[in-house]
Structures are given as structure tokens and as C-alpha cells.
Design an enzyme around this catalytic site. Structure first.
Site, mmCIF file in Angstrom:
data_model
loop_
_atom_site.group_PDB
_atom_site.id
_atom_site.type_symbol
_atom_site.label_atom_id
_atom_site.label_comp_id
_atom_site.label_asym_id
_atom_site.label_seq_id
_atom_site.Cartn_x
_atom_site.Cartn_y
_atom_site.Cartn_z
ATOM 1 N N SER A 76 0.919 -1.296 0.131
ATOM 2 C CA SER A 76 0.307 0.559 -0.559
ATOM 3 C C SER A 76 1.065 1.198 -0.398
ATOM 4 O O SER A 76 2.220 0.543 0.583
ATOM 5 C CB SER A 76 -0.825 -0.257 1.089
ATOM 6 O OG SER A 76 -0.201 0.293 2.434
ATOM 7 N N ASP A 77 0.945 2.116 -0.528
ATOM 8 C CA ASP A 77 0.860 3.919 -0.742
ATOM 9 C C ASP A 77 0.868 3.901 1.389
ATOM 10 O O ASP A 77 0.239 3.162 2.228
ATOM 11 C CB ASP A 77 -0.028 4.882 -0.964
ATOM 12 C CG ASP A 77 1.410 5.984 -1.045
ATOM 13 O OD1 ASP A 77 2.321 6.184 -0.214
ATOM 14 O OD2 ASP A 77 0.479 7.027 -2.504
ATOM 15 N N TRP A 78 1.345 4.965 1.177
ATOM 16 C CA TRP A 78 1.770 4.999 3.402
ATOM 17 C C TRP A 78 0.452 5.707 3.789
ATOM 18 O O TRP A 78 -0.034 6.477 3.387
ATOM 19 C CB TRP A 78 3.176 5.822 3.868
ATOM 20 C CG TRP A 78 3.612 5.393 3.414
ATOM 21 C CD1 TRP A 78 4.429 5.321 4.671
ATOM 22 C CD2 TRP A 78 4.928 4.344 3.246
ATOM 23 N NE1 TRP A 78 6.138 4.910 4.396
ATOM 24 C CE2 TRP A 78 5.987 4.209 3.330
ATOM 25 C CE3 TRP A 78 4.127 4.249 1.559
ATOM 26 C CZ2 TRP A 78 6.692 3.053 3.137
ATOM 27 C CZ3 TRP A 78 5.196 2.948 0.959
ATOM 28 C CH2 TRP A 78 6.124 2.160 1.789
#
Length: 795
Positions: free
Chosen positions: A282-284
């Protein structure tokens, strides 16, 4: 991932405002994107079979808690961290930004940005940049580089992160992705292709929180199936074909569902159709659920915490202990968790990271403000050498790349190269030293701009400014160099009262445009009254040369001013900025860059504008319908038959070139042996391997007809037959080669056309199809400077 927000003072221009219509159809989070389950298991196909076996053996030895640790980030010394399992000899994973530098360390280089690299149109340069960056990531002990970027692709000229990626053309971006990934991973480093998929604006990319609860969800990028395949998936297919280790899913929603829990996107498009064998992270903070995201195809939750950007660190996590709990209570099959770990470990073994890999440089822990030491709740052994200098001789490479990527848009009466002028006046706040230090996360008025802001920036160790390099070069000629660096002063002054003791032979104007993560651009004008600066200088100086350091597209209303004799677009060139531009200004390097986008005649000519506001309190109100479909950038301007200021692929040289002798030949048995529908074959990384087979070869003879050596970029465009579906662009880039020639020299340039280059996505057949009829085949020096035109019928 994120870090700062746009300074309103930076732009000083009218702001873009696009309010979503009241009658917009609102797609909620469920029921609008097809469900694709279960998540496919990795098979190791594509040469990863031996590594897969090692990953399975490793996974079989893990406890349930260790498996949960393997798929869940923790705060630590790197931007992203997977903790070590010492009993198995696994030292953990260090994930570091970003696309133009390893960011949270010292003694590392800042390379040209993605958009700058795309402007080179140079495959070799793209690989060199990736290989050099990869060496620095490895040297600092990072196993994973969060790079390169194909999303945003560049649907909108205003998108805040376009500079991190390459070009709105999917073919050019696809080549750049493949070359960059191959270069990065040649070091035994894992690359991460991001942001999958439809991440085409920053505004409302994350939910709006109030008192810790979401009151409005992220914007939904609503994209039809054909557009998805032919535009936004295209360069990611190149990434998977190159063997990319990981893919980062994006913040926004996709056709209603969050991109990191959209099973059609992750399980269907990426893992099934493209045959991706690595892991999806995932992106952060882009993870918004546990089991639903896992079953939809998400393999790693970064950075592991909760809330905005995952910054609420602790044992609580959407993954973490909830993974173990879900397996124990039967809501999650243990085999899915095993596949998550296997996918994470397969590239680790394939790239040899289990043997003699450098340890994490402890300086990263001190410079990482995202998860500082007071947020850590696991122990890290940081006993390696601190502050390792990994820059090697990369400064020379960066200088070369910056010059090779500079685009000359105008050059009247051979104003360039400079002919040893004795009086030089330098104007503009982009010419000099950065007044706010070497690590800029916010816009700044005074100082040259070599990178944008956010997680995609870099931490400079030195910077060669344009003014510094000009003075050094001018001193060889005994020239006088004067400078005026306050844009407000220059824009408001009578320049004749500033320039002394006599009129300058040349006026060099340096201007900039800031862009950053988490905010879209609100204007296409040059920052800090840039247009007014040009008008003021040009009203006095009849040899005004403008250099822009920009994130991408700028409005250039003064381009036709008779006193503006030359224009250079240098984009974000990295730490050797001044040397790179002086090499071009003085003719040590013949400019060969080409525009990787289109510059329109007026700002109102662009489509694909970002949504900036909604008139609804519905939690799912934010929507972005990609109604332009395939018509972005030059495809749009061509389809609408619109004039432009500078077209895609345009760029001038100090010499002249000619093209001749177009030839088109089949590489197989010709028309009789080619089927319209792609032959069915077992999927390998990149999709059906038949799509990557070369079917035709196009050749042309390129000649340097000028007086100096130089490089240029012959470009191949195809026009599909009239039988192709409505909405097919009038022409599409399908080949380019940068060629260096001495005066009078000629060379045959060859372009291979793969099946995918000649196909469209058939939404009924759910397959790639070559349309019947006559293809147009054109070769030229830009999308609108096509010198050779031919045709071929394929099926």
C-alpha cells in the site's frame, strides 16, 4: 506518501477551480467495480521458480506472529520497515524513497527527475540513471527503492506529481519504466512501480477526517476498461514485463472502491492479466481495511499504522495482529497469508538479497522524520558504517543527463550557442543559491529549483547553480556577469536603469515552477511573476534567452516576443543543474531533448482538469470521471484538430537532420500468418507473451545535414485503420531512438513493432485485437513534424 502542503504564496497567479456538477453520479465503495476472487497465488513463472521454492521453504518455518510481521510495516530507521527474524537469518526489509534519489540519508546524489529523463527520449540514459540510483540505494542498505512512477501518467497538466513520473504518453512512460527498473534491479535492489492505478490528481487523494473519523472519502477515479488498458495499465505492463519486484497501490478510489482493496484491479488486472509475481504494497496510509484488502490482493500494509498516512503507530493495525486473529477465527484462509509472504520473499531471494547485502546506514534513522525513533516499538540493530558516501562519480553522469535532457524550444538567428559574450546579464530568482538549504519540502522564493517537494524529492549534498556555472565559464572569456535575482524588482523596473555600464550582449532569464506531492498545481504560469519578468527584460534586451526549471507544462505567452531569441526547458535536472545548462548554452553539448508533453496556446485548451471542490456532503461525493477516455495530451489536441504552441516530441538542435527511405517489413510470414485476436498463451510477467512478439520492422535513414555533431530522436507514430473502435487516437507513438551523428553522417534507424503496439483493447472479447485495414506509419521529429509516411495492412 506524503509530506508537505503547497505554499499559497508560491504561485502568485489565478488559481484553477473546477467544481463538480451537482448532477454528478456518485459511485459508492461497493458494487461498481467487478469482484475478482480469490487472489492468485504466485507461481514463479518468468524465471523466478527457484526463488519461489526458497520463499516457500522460508515461509513454512514462520510462526503466525512472524507471518503477520512480514506483511505489516513498523516504524523504524527507513521510510518503510519489515522487521528482522534473526532465527532464520532474515535481516528485515528497508524501504526508501524515492524516484530521483534515496531521500532520507546523507551523502547521496540527487538525479534528474522523471519528467527530465523522459525529455531525453534516450533508452540508454534511462537505464544508466536507474543503475546509478540503484547503486546508491543498495550502498545505503535499502532493499527496496520506492521507484519508478507511472501513476500519475499525466492526465492533467495540473497534477502535482507529474514530475515524478515520465510522460502522459503511455509508450514513452512504458519504455522509461522498463529501462529504469532494469537499471535499479541490476544492483540486486528491488524496484517498486507506483502508484497503481488512476492516481491522476492530488486533491482529495486521501479522506477528510474530523475528530479522527472520516467525513468524506477519497476521490474516485472512474475509468472505463479500454482506457484502463490502453493508457493507465500500459506502462505498468512494461514494469511487470521487466520483472519489477513490487507494485504500490494508490491512495484514491477506483470506480468507487479504494485502490488498495479493489479486487478487479489487484487480483484481476495486475496478478491475473499481467501475471505479476511480486507483492503489492500500500501507499503510506492507503490501507482502509484488513481482511477485505488482503482478499482483494494487497500483500503488504505500509507503514503499518492507522489514520492519515498510517502515522498512528503502535501494535494496532489493519494488518498486524488482525491477520493472525482472522486466520484463527476462520475469516481469512491461511494459504492467502502464506502467498503474501511468499510474494514478498520471492524477489528477495531472486535478487540475491539473502547474501552479503549491505546493512542499513544508521544516518537514515536520524534523518527519517516520518517515523522518528520515539515512535519505534521494535528493536533494530544499526551497527553498520554511518554516513557512507555512495555518490561515486555520479555527479558527472547527472551533469551529462541534465544536458542531454534539455529541450530547446526556440533559437532565433542562432542566438545559441553563446559566442563568448563579454557582457552577460542574469535575471530571475531561479539562478542562484537556495536560500533555505538543501532539503526543501516547501516552495521557496530565492534559489534554483532542481527537484519538487514531497516524498519524491532528494537531499542535496551540493548544488551547482546556473549563476555559479555561468560565472565560472564567463571568466574564461574575461566577461562581466551581472545579476538581478529579485523577480519583483525585475518585473517592476526599467531594466535600462539596472544594467551597467553598457547594454549586455545577452540577457539570461532563469525562472521556475514548483510542484509537490499532496497538492495539485493551481496554475500553469511560471511562479513568482515569471511572465512579467520575461516581458520586462525583453522590453529592454534584444537578445533575451529564457531558461525554465519546471515540474512540467507552463504557459509561455511571451514565446513569440521578437526579443526572446531562445527558450530552454530544463525541467528538474538534479544537483549539477548549472553545469548542465551552461554546457548547452555554450555549445559543449548540442541540445537533443524533446518535449514529453504538449504545450498549448492557452491554458483553457487543456482537458482532464482535476476536480477541486464538490457541492455535496455525501461521504462518497468526490468523483473524477475520465470522460476524455484515450484523448489526453497530444492525442486530444490531434483528435480535436487544435493548434498548439509546442507539440509533443518537439525539440530543436544546433544542427539539422533529414529523414529518408522509409521501409516497412514483416518479421514473420506476413499478413497470412498474423491473427487479429492475440493467440492464447500461458500468461507470463507482462501478460500474454504473444503481445510482446515483434511483428514488423520499420526503418528509415537519418542524416546530419548540418555543420556540427548532434543527436536527435526519430519518432515512429501509427494511425490505426478506420475499423478500430470510435475514440481511437489519430496517431500514437510506437517507437523512438536517440541517434548521435557527426556532420554529414547517416545511419539507418530501426523500429520494431510488437503485437501490442498494433492492437486495441476489445472490451467485448476482453482481449487485444489488431484492427483490419490499412495502418498509417509515420516517422518524423515530433508528433506534428512527420517527414516520412507509409502504410501497411496487417490482417
Amino acid at each position: 506518501m506524503l509530506y508537505s502542503f503547497l505554499s499559497a504564496a508560491a504561485l502568485l497567479a489565478p488559481a484553477l477551480a473546477v467544481v463538480q456538477p451537482l448532477n454528478t453520479t456518485i459511485l459508492g465503495q461497493y458494487g461498481h467495480s467487478p469482484a475478482v476472487y480469490p487472489s492468485p497465488n504466485a507461481t514463479g513463472v518468468g524465471g523466478w521458480e527457484e526463488a519461489l521454492a526458497k520463499a516457500k521453504e522460508f515461509t513454512a518455518q514462520l510462526t503466525p506472529a512472524e507471518k503477520a510481521d512480514m506483511v505489516t510495516g513498523k516504524p523504524g530507521p527507513c521510510v518503510g520497515n519489515i522487521v528482522a527474524i534473526p532465527r532464520l537469518g532474515f535481516g528485515g526489509l528497508c524501504l526508501q524513497d524515492g524516484p530521483l534519489a534515496i531521500r532520507t540519508v546523507d551523502y547521496a546524489s540527487v538525479f534528474p527527475a522523471g519528467v527530465t529523463t523522459a525529455a531525453s527520449f534516450d533508452r540508454k540514459l534511462m537505464y544508466e540513471r536507474g543503475a546509478a540510483m540503484g547503486a546508491e540505494f543498495r550502498g545505503k542498505g535499502a532493499q527496496v527503492a520506492l521507484s519508478p512512477v507511472a501513476g500519475p501518467l499525466g492526465r492533467s497538466a495540473y497534477a502535482g506529481r507529474n514530475w515524478e513520473g515520465f510522460s502522459p504518453d503511455p509508450y514513452l512512460t512504458g519504455v522509461a519504466m522498463e529501462e529504469t527498473i532494469t537499471g535499479l534491479q541490476s544492483n540486486g535492489l528491488q524496484a517498486c512501480a507506483k502508484h497503481w492505478i488512476g492516481n491522476e490528481q492530488e486533491t482529495q487523494r486521501n479522506p477528510t477526517y474530523k475528530n479522527g473519523s472520516i467525513v468524506q472519502e477519497s476521490i474516485s477515479a472512474n475509468i472505463d476498461d479500454r482506457t484502463m488498458h490502453e493508457l493507465y495499465m500500459w506502462p505498468f505492463a512494461n514494469a511487470v514485463h521487466a520483472g519489477v519486484a513490487s507494485v504500490m497501490c494508490s491512495y484514491q478510489r477506483l470506480n468507487g472502491s479504494y485502490a488498495c482493496e479493489n479486487s478487479k484491479s489487484l487480483n484481476g488486472y495486475l496478478k491475473e492479466e499481467l501475471g505479476f509475481q511480486g507483492y503489492v504494497m500500500s501507499d503510506w496510509g492507503a490501507t482502509h481495511s484488513g481482511v477485505p484488502s488482503i482478499e482483494a490482493g494487497l500483500d503488504m500494509n505500509m507503514p503499518g499504522g492507522l489514520g492519515m498516512y498510517g502515522l498512528t503507530f503502535g501494535e494496532a493495525s489493519d494488518f498486524g495482529g488482525n491477520v493472525t486473529l482472522a486466520v484463527n477465527n476462520g475469516t481469512l484462509d491461511s494459504s492467502r497469508v502464506d502467498d503474501m509472504v511468499i510474494r514478498i520473499m520471492t524477489p528477495y531471494f531472486f535478487l540475491g538479497q539473502d547474501k552479503d547485502y549491505p546493512t542499513v546506514d544508521p544516518s537514515s534513522a536520524d534523518l527519517n522524520t516520518f517515523s522518528p525513533k520515539n515512535t519505534w516499538f521494535r528493536e533494530y540493530v544499526l551497527n553498520g558504517t554511518r554516513s557512507r558516501d555512495v555518490r561515486a562519480d555520479h555527479g558527472a553522469l547527472i551533469r551529462k543527463h541534465g544536458a542531454s535532457s534539455t529541450v530547446m524550444l526556440k533559437n532565433v538567428n542562432n542566438a545559441l550557442p553563446l559566442k563568448s559574450p563579454k557582457i552577460i546579464s542574469v535575471f530571475g530568482n531561479d539562478a542562484s543559491e537556495d536560500t533555505q538549504g538543501f532539503y526543501n519540502q516547501n516552495d521557496f522564493e530565492y534559489g534554483t529549483l532542481v527537484a519538487g517537494g514531497g516524498s519524491g524529492t532528494g537531499r542535496l549534498t551540493y548544488l551547482i547553480t546556473p549563476l555559479e556555472a555561468i560565472k565560472a565559464r564567463a571568466s574564461k572569456d574575461g566577461a562581466l556577469v551581472q545579476q538581478w535575482l529579485n523577480n519583483t524588482l525585475v518585473a517592476a523596473s526599467d531594466i535600462s536603469t539596472l544594467a551597467i555600464p553598457e547594454s549586455p550582449e545577452v540577457c539570461l532569464v532563469f525562472l521556475k515552477t514548483w510542484a509537490e506531492e499532496a497538492a495539485d498545481r493551481v496554475s500553469l504560469e511560471l511562479d513568482w511573476h515569471g511572465n512579467e519578468v520575461v516581458e520586462s527584460v525583453a522590453s529592454y534586451c534584444n537578445n533575451t534567452i529564457v531558461v525554465t526549471h519546471s515540474s512540467g507544462i507552463n504557459d509561455l505567452p511571451w514565446a513569440d516576443h521578437p526579443n526572446v531569441t531562445a527558450i530552454l526547458a530544463a525541467h528538474y535536472p538534479g544537483q549539477e543543474s548549472g553545469n548542465s545548462i551552461v554546457d548547452v548554452l555554450y555549445g559543449d553539448v548540442n541540445p537533443s531533448g524533446k518535449l514529453p508533453y504538449t504545450i498549448a496556446l492557452a491554458n483553457d485548451d487543456y482537458n482532464g482538469l482535476p476536480t477541486t471542490a464538490v457541492n455535496s456532503t455525501d461521504p462518497d461525493a468526490w468523483q473524477a470521471y475520465f470522460e476524455e477516455k484515450l484523448e489526453i495530451d497530444y492525442r486530444y489536441f490531434d483528435a480535436q484538430n487544435m493548434s498548439v504552441r509546442y507539440e509533443f516530441g518537439f525539440g530543436l538542435s544546433y544542427t539539422t537532420f533529414e529523414l529518408a527511405d522509409l521501409a516497412i517489413s514483416s518479421l514473420g510470414s506476413g499478413k497470412a500468418g498474423i491473427s487479429a485476436v492475440t493467440p492464447a498463451q500461458s500468461t507470463t510477467p507482462g501478460g500474454n507473451p504473444a503481445l510482446w512478439e515483434n511483428l514488423y520492422n520499420v526503418t528509415a535513414t537519418l542524416s546530419n545535414t548540418g555543420d556540427v555533431a548532434g543527436a536527435t530522436v526519430p519518432q515512429l507514430y501509427i494511425t490505426m485503420p478506420s475499423s478500430a473502435p470510435a475514440g481511437t487516437p489519430p496517431k500514437q507513438l510506437r517507437g523512438f531512438e536517440k541517434v548521435m551523428l557527426e556532420p554529414g553522417q547517416s545511419e539507418t534507424v530501426a523500429f520494431a513493432l510488437m503485437r501490442r503496439d498494433l492492437s486495441y483493447w476489445d472490451v467485448v472479447r476482453q482481449d487485444w485485437v489488431i484492427p483490419a485495414g490499412e495502418f498509417g506509419v509515420s516517422v518524423g521529429f515530433s508528433s506534428r513534424d512527420l517527414k516520412l509516411v507509409g502504410s501497411v495492412t496487417i490482417v
